[in-house]
Design a protein around this motif. Sequence first.
Motif, PDB file in Angstrom:
ATOM      1  N   LYS A   1       0.816  -1.209   0.000  1.00  0.00           N
ATOM      2  CA  LYS A   1       0.000   0.000   0.000  1.00  0.00           C
ATOM      3  C   LYS A   1       0.855   1.267   0.000  1.00  0.00           C
ATOM      4  N   TYR A   2       1.976   1.250   0.737  1.00  0.00           N
ATOM      5  CA  TYR A   2       2.829   2.436   0.761  1.00  0.00           C
ATOM      6  C   TYR A   2       3.710   2.526  -0.488  1.00  0.00           C
ATOM      7  N   LEU A   3       3.970   1.423  -1.127  1.00  0.00           N
ATOM      8  CA  LEU A   3       4.642   1.461  -2.428  1.00  0.00           C
ATOM      9  C   LEU A   3       3.735   2.144  -3.447  1.00  0.00           C
ATOM     10  N   PHE A   4       2.447   1.765  -3.461  1.00  0.00           N
ATOM     11  CA  PHE A   4       1.490   2.400  -4.365  1.00  0.00           C
ATOM     12  C   PHE A   4       1.379   3.892  -4.074  1.00  0.00           C
ATOM     13  N   LEU A   5       1.336   4.245  -2.794  1.00  0.00           N
ATOM     14  CA  LEU A   5       1.243   5.657  -2.421  1.00  0.00           C
ATOM     15  C   LEU A   5       2.514   6.395  -2.840  1.00  0.00           C
TER      16      LEU A   5
ATOM     17  N   LEU B   1      -2.806   5.925  -6.611  1.00  0.00           N
ATOM     18  CA  LEU B   1      -3.460   6.462  -5.417  1.00  0.00           C
ATOM     19  C   LEU B   1      -4.726   5.664  -5.106  1.00  0.00           C
ATOM     20  N   SER B   2      -5.475   5.299  -6.125  1.00  0.00           N
ATOM     21  CA  SER B   2      -6.695   4.512  -5.899  1.00  0.00           C
ATOM     22  C   SER B   2      -6.362   3.131  -5.324  1.00  0.00           C
ATOM     23  N   LEU B   3      -5.252   2.545  -5.754  1.00  0.00           N
ATOM     24  CA  LEU B   3      -4.834   1.259  -5.183  1.00  0.00           C
ATOM     25  C   LEU B   3      -4.446   1.409  -3.715  1.00  0.00           C
TER      26      LEU B   3
ATOM     27  N   LEU C   1      -8.580   7.421   3.630  1.00  0.00           N
ATOM     28  CA  LEU C   1      -8.506   8.543   2.693  1.00  0.00           C
ATOM     29  C   LEU C   1      -7.768   9.744   3.278  1.00  0.00           C
ATOM     30  N   GLY C   2      -8.130  10.159   4.479  1.00  0.00           N
ATOM     31  CA  GLY C   2      -7.502  11.332   5.079  1.00  0.00           C
ATOM     32  C   GLY C   2      -6.008  11.172   5.264  1.00  0.00           C
ATOM     33  N   VAL C   3      -5.602  10.001   5.678  1.00  0.00           N
ATOM     34  CA  VAL C   3      -4.180   9.718   5.893  1.00  0.00           C
ATOM     35  C   VAL C   3      -3.441   9.684   4.561  1.00  0.00           C
ATOM     36  N   ALA C   4      -3.979   8.948   3.608  1.00  0.00           N
ATOM     37  CA  ALA C   4      -3.331   8.838   2.295  1.00  0.00           C
ATOM     38  C   ALA C   4      -3.214  10.197   1.626  1.00  0.00           C
TER      39      ALA C   4
END
Length: 108
Positions: free
Chosen positions: A2-6, A46-48, A55-58
């Motif tokens: 998830k953090y790789l995607f972000l 970002l959607s992944l 949402l708020g954190v991302a």
Amino acid sequence: MKYLFLGLAIVLEVIGSSFMKASDGFTKWLPSTIVIIAYITCFYFLSLALKTIPLGVAYAIWAGLGIVLTAAVSVIIFKQKMDLAGIIGIVFIVAGVVIMNFFSKTAH
């Protein structure tokens, strides 16, 4: 993952913003094309990330790091000046992201 995607979303957003400056108001086709591709791909990653990160954190991480990296690109690549108020503002943004991630229950 998830953090790789972000992280990919953040890097692609910075690339898109940087090439938007280079596109000269979308009058140059190659930088304009890179902007479009970078943003489409950015929002895909970002959607992944949003599948598992609130949402708020991302969005706080995405926007905060995007601002910091885009400001760095503007200084290093485009030779734009950063004054003390701008630096202090960016420090506050980073502090907000850190506080949200380490001290808020929103991040969990």
